[in-house]
Design a protein around this motif. Structure first.
Motif, PDB file in Angstrom:
ATOM      1  N   TYR A  12       0.837  -1.212   0.000  1.00  0.00           N
ATOM      2  CA  TYR A  12       0.000   0.000   0.000  1.00  0.00           C
ATOM      3  C   TYR A  12       0.870   1.259   0.000  1.00  0.00           C
ATOM      4  N   LEU A  13       1.906   1.266   0.810  1.00  0.00           N
ATOM      5  CA  LEU A  13       2.800   2.422   0.854  1.00  0.00           C
ATOM      6  C   LEU A  13       3.493   2.630  -0.488  1.00  0.00           C
ATOM      7  N   GLU A  14       3.872   1.517  -1.133  1.00  0.00           N
ATOM      8  CA  GLU A  14       4.507   1.615  -2.448  1.00  0.00           C
ATOM      9  C   GLU A  14       3.517   2.141  -3.485  1.00  0.00           C
ATOM     10  N   PHE A  15       2.270   1.679  -3.430  1.00  0.00           N
ATOM     11  CA  PHE A  15       1.259   2.162  -4.372  1.00  0.00           C
ATOM     12  C   PHE A  15       1.026   3.661  -4.202  1.00  0.00           C
ATOM     13  N   ARG A  16       1.019   4.123  -2.951  1.00  0.00           N
ATOM     14  CA  ARG A  16       0.845   5.559  -2.707  1.00  0.00           C
ATOM     15  C   ARG A  16       1.986   6.351  -3.304  1.00  0.00           C
ATOM     16  N   ALA A  17       3.212   5.844  -3.146  1.00  0.00           N
ATOM     17  CA  ALA A  17       4.362   6.543  -3.714  1.00  0.00           C
ATOM     18  C   ALA A  17       4.283   6.562  -5.234  1.00  0.00           C
ATOM     19  N   GLN A  18       3.838   5.450  -5.825  1.00  0.00           N
ATOM     20  CA  GLN A  18       3.738   5.389  -7.279  1.00  0.00           C
ATOM     21  C   GLN A  18       2.607   6.257  -7.804  1.00  0.00           C
ATOM     22  N   GLU A  19       1.560   6.425  -7.024  1.00  0.00           N
ATOM     23  CA  GLU A  19       0.449   7.279  -7.440  1.00  0.00           C
ATOM     24  C   GLU A  19       0.927   8.711  -7.679  1.00  0.00           C
ATOM     25  N   ARG A  20       1.865   9.157  -6.861  1.00  0.00           N
ATOM     26  CA  ARG A  20       2.388  10.512  -7.019  1.00  0.00           C
ATOM     27  C   ARG A  20       3.254  10.642  -8.265  1.00  0.00           C
ATOM     28  N   ARG A  21       3.835   9.502  -8.716  1.00  0.00           N
ATOM     29  CA  ARG A  21       4.693   9.548  -9.903  1.00  0.00           C
ATOM     30  C   ARG A  21       3.941   9.196 -11.183  1.00  0.00           C
ATOM     31  N   ARG A  22       2.685   8.764 -11.063  1.00  0.00           N
ATOM     32  CA  ARG A  22       1.988   8.196 -12.212  1.00  0.00           C
ATOM     33  C   ARG A  22       1.759   9.209 -13.328  1.00  0.00           C
ATOM     34  N   ALA A  23       1.618  10.480 -13.001  1.00  0.00           N
ATOM     35  CA  ALA A  23       1.337  11.488 -14.023  1.00  0.00           C
ATOM     36  C   ALA A  23       2.438  11.586 -15.057  1.00  0.00           C
ATOM     37  N   THR A  24       3.676  11.306 -14.629  1.00  0.00           N
ATOM     38  CA  THR A  24       4.798  11.404 -15.560  1.00  0.00           C
ATOM     39  C   THR A  24       5.408  10.045 -15.842  1.00  0.00           C
ATOM     40  N   ALA A  25       4.696   8.965 -15.525  1.00  0.00           N
ATOM     41  CA  ALA A  25       5.282   7.625 -15.585  1.00  0.00           C
ATOM     42  C   ALA A  25       5.643   7.187 -16.982  1.00  0.00           C
ATOM     43  N   LEU A  26       4.897   7.661 -17.991  1.00  0.00           N
ATOM     44  CA  LEU A  26       5.126   7.177 -19.347  1.00  0.00           C
ATOM     45  C   LEU A  26       5.737   8.232 -20.260  1.00  0.00           C
ATOM     46  N   SER A  27       6.183   9.352 -19.709  1.00  0.00           N
ATOM     47  CA  SER A  27       6.718  10.433 -20.540  1.00  0.00           C
ATOM     48  C   SER A  27       8.147  10.193 -20.989  1.00  0.00           C
ATOM     49  N   TRP A  28       8.831   9.279 -20.352  1.00  0.00           N
ATOM     50  CA  TRP A  28      10.260   9.109 -20.610  1.00  0.00           C
ATOM     51  C   TRP A  28      10.553   8.439 -21.936  1.00  0.00           C
ATOM     52  N   GLN A  29       9.634   7.622 -22.475  1.00  0.00           N
ATOM     53  CA  GLN A  29       9.966   6.856 -23.660  1.00  0.00           C
ATOM     54  C   GLN A  29      10.186   7.744 -24.879  1.00  0.00           C
ATOM     55  N   GLY A  30       9.566   8.940 -24.874  1.00  0.00           N
ATOM     56  CA  GLY A  30       9.735   9.837 -26.011  1.00  0.00           C
ATOM     57  C   GLY A  30      11.107  10.470 -26.058  1.00  0.00           C
ATOM     58  N   ALA A  31      11.857  10.387 -24.958  1.00  0.00           N
ATOM     59  CA  ALA A  31      13.183  10.994 -24.917  1.00  0.00           C
ATOM     60  C   ALA A  31      14.264  10.033 -25.382  1.00  0.00           C
ATOM     61  N   GLY A  32      13.898   8.913 -25.957  1.00  0.00           N
ATOM     62  CA  GLY A  32      14.879   7.954 -26.452  1.00  0.00           C
ATOM     63  C   GLY A  32      15.524   7.127 -25.372  1.00  0.00           C
ATOM     64  N   LEU A  33      14.871   7.025 -24.193  1.00  0.00           N
ATOM     65  CA  LEU A  33      15.462   6.291 -23.073  1.00  0.00           C
ATOM     66  C   LEU A  33      15.008   4.833 -23.027  1.00  0.00           C
ATOM     67  N   ALA A  34      14.032   4.470 -23.850  1.00  0.00           N
ATOM     68  CA  ALA A  34      13.483   3.120 -23.778  1.00  0.00           C
ATOM     69  C   ALA A  34      14.453   2.110 -24.369  1.00  0.00           C
ATOM     70  N   PRO A  35      14.955   1.157 -23.562  1.00  0.00           N
ATOM     71  CA  PRO A  35      15.868   0.138 -24.100  1.00  0.00           C
ATOM     72  C   PRO A  35      15.112  -0.870 -24.946  1.00  0.00           C
ATOM     73  N   GLY A  36      15.765  -1.425 -25.960  1.00  0.00           N
ATOM     74  CA  GLY A  36      15.139  -2.421 -26.814  1.00  0.00           C
ATOM     75  C   GLY A  36      14.828  -3.693 -26.052  1.00  0.00           C
ATOM     76  N   VAL A  37      13.722  -4.352 -26.423  1.00  0.00           N
ATOM     77  CA  VAL A  37      13.261  -5.555 -25.736  1.00  0.00           C
ATOM     78  C   VAL A  37      12.978  -6.658 -26.750  1.00  0.00           C
ATOM     79  N   SER A  38      13.457  -7.860 -26.457  1.00  0.00           N
ATOM     80  CA  SER A  38      13.088  -9.057 -27.214  1.00  0.00           C
ATOM     81  C   SER A  38      12.109  -9.859 -26.378  1.00  0.00           C
ATOM     82  N   LEU A  39      10.888 -10.038 -26.883  1.00  0.00           N
ATOM     83  CA  LEU A  39       9.896 -10.857 -26.186  1.00  0.00           C
ATOM     84  C   LEU A  39      10.085 -12.309 -26.598  1.00  0.00           C
ATOM     85  N   LEU A  40      10.429 -13.151 -25.638  1.00  0.00           N
ATOM     86  CA  LEU A  40      10.654 -14.569 -25.904  1.00  0.00           C
ATOM     87  C   LEU A  40       9.384 -15.342 -25.569  1.00  0.00           C
ATOM     88  N   VAL A  41       8.843 -16.031 -26.574  1.00  0.00           N
ATOM     89  CA  VAL A  41       7.569 -16.722 -26.424  1.00  0.00           C
ATOM     90  C   VAL A  41       7.759 -18.207 -26.711  1.00  0.00           C
TER      91      VAL A  41
END
Length: 482
Positions: A44-73
């Motif tokens: 619960y404490l972790e969720f509260r902390a993440q709630e405060r960060r959620r507004a900017t949680a997905l903004s970073w990928q546009g800055a070229g910071l997203a590392p490449g991922v291989s999905l292994l199925v």
């Protein structure tokens, strides 16, 4: 010996057992439920902390910071839903990712379905052997269009772990996500689980994604369009288990810095670290747990600073067993894997070198995960027997029920409240009432059955019986109810 003499001897034995075990049993159930409640509070404490960060949680990928991922199925006889799953993986909202399907010697039309859907062509590619494999790899295929980032590798059947190891060798991106072909990822799922790698790229080595049961929900083209409760009680009870143990429990352990288990249904790892430790162990039936433990041990032995975290965002949905037979096979396998991995890494217990892993997480798993079914079975048998023989009073029996089962229901309801507050996945009172009902019914028959099944898995390992995965029946995803 006469009947009366036998009853007297039994009564004497039960009296002795109650004298030496009654208080320890009550204390044990109090501690195990209190520890779960503590993990829920930490979540619960972790969720509260993440709630405060959620507004900017997905903004970073546009800055070229997203590392490449291989999905292994890894795929073995997954013709029912493999095309839908792969299409959904390919269309995830993520800047750079590929999908690597490893056909583990399927005997159905798994490969044919992929060929029809993506117009595959064989390429003369020799896969590297960075991770050792035993099985023969036949061919590698890619879509004819040259644009779709899909790789299909065909190999002889040798099990899920080796299939994943082949996928590691075939992967071209720095991060690898291990995901079952019967799972559904949220469109932003990769963005959530890769965020810790962007925040701390030098230390982060693995993240675990939250898993939720998909049974009963409406699925269209590999996407969850409406979350619903499962139609029957067995998967409903598993839903509350997943909330309590997999979502909130692992969030709590992550906050404590003691996460030692990442679900095999969905986990993200740095490829170079997995290669460094030799990939998955094909001889382990608890390969997901064993891999994380091996990473912890290897990096701690080398004195390296690293992090392994759990991401509580609901990113992955998977089918859970709907019959007692399949559920039994699953729980036997899980507990056997737990025992074999804990035993393999017993040298890490209480060693200062291994920090909270050795001093806190591993002792907890030994005492409250591995031994729990043994002690619970003892309580299930001895307390009613003592009550029947008249050697224990009713207030003690009621206290046992309150601490073992009443407290457990309270813990589960607490988990449900925290989950609804954080994610609000069920918007109908009927669904909430069914979840409450499942948390109560879990303790009437279901829990006692899983206690026995877990002990079966432990006993099979101690006897050295051959490891058997069993069969999980799939219904596919292009249905109104999965």
């Amino acid at each position: 010996m006469s009947w009366d003499g036998g009853v007297s001897a039994l009564r004497a034995a039960v009296v002795w057992l109650m004298d030496v075990s009654s208080v320890p049993i009550l204390v044990y159930f109090f501690l195990i439920n209190s520890s779960l409640l503590l993990l829920i509070v930490l979540a619960y404490l972790e969720f509260r902390a993440q709630e405060r960060r959620r507004a900017t949680a997905l903004s970073w990928q546009g800055a070229g910071l997203a590392p490449g991922v291989s999905l292994l199925v890894p795929a073995y006889n997954e013709e029912v839903g493999i095309v839908t799953a792969v299409k959904s993986f390919l269309t995830l909202r993520y800047p750079r990712h590929e999908v690597v399907v490893i056909d583990d010697g399927s005997t159905d039309r798994t490969f044919a379905r992929l060929d029809e859907a993506f117009d595959l062509v064989r390429v003369p590619r020799e896969l590297p052997r960075e991770v050792p494999i035993r099985a023969q790899v036949f061919d590698t295929y890619v879509p004819r269009d040259g644009r779709t980032r899909l790789v299909v590798v065909r190999k002889e059947n040798s099990g899920r772990s080796e299939a994943i190891n082949v996928g590691i060798n075939a992967a071209s991106e720095p991060l690898i996500a291990i995901i079952d072909g019967d799972s559904i990822l949220e469109p932003d799922g990769l963005l959530h689980v890769t965020r810790p790698f962007a925040d701390d790229p030098t230390r982060m080595v693995a993240t675990g994604g939250a898993i939720r049961p998909v049974n009963g929900s409406r699925v269209v083209s590999g996407r969850i369009v409406r979350v619903e409760m499962p139609q029957t009680w067995i998967p409903r009870i598993q839903l509350v288990e997943y909330l309590r143990a997999f979502l909130l429990g692992r969030t709590g352990w992550s906050k404590l810095g003691g996460l030692i288990l990442i679900s095999g249904a969905f986990g993200l790892f740095r490829r170079d670290v997995v290669v460094e430790v030799g990939g998955l162990d094909p001889d382990s039936i608890g390969e997901d747990f064993e891999l994380v433990m091996r990473i912890h041990k290897h990096l701690r032995d080398e004195g390296r600073d690293y992090r392994i975290e759990f991401v509580p965002e609901p990113v992955c949905w998977t089918e859970v067993p709907v019959t007692a037979t399949v559920l039994r096979n699953q729980r036997r396998r899980w507990h056997r894997g737990l025992w074999e991995t804990l035993w393999a890494y017993r040298s890490m217990l209480f060693r200062p070198r291994y920090g909270r892993i050795g001093s806190l997480a591993l002792p907890y798993y030994w005492l409250f995960e591995l031994v729990a079914p043994l002690l619970e079975l003892f309580g299930i048998v001895i307390v009613p027997l003592a009550l029947l023989l008249g050697v224990v009073d009713v207030p003690f029996a009621l206290l046992f029920l309150a601490l073992a089962y009443g407290y457990a229901v309270l813990v589960t309801l607490s988990a449900m409240v925290v989950d609804e507050w954080a994610f609000h996945k069920h918007d109908r009172w009927r669904a909430i009432s069914q979840t409450i009902g499942a948390s109560i019914l879990e303790n009437i028959g279901y829990r006692q059955a899983t206690v026995w099944w877990r002990l079966e898995g432990w006993w099979a390992s101690l006897r050295g019986r051959k490891q058997v995965w069993g069969v999980m029946t799939r219904t596919g995803f292009d249905e109104d109810a999965a």
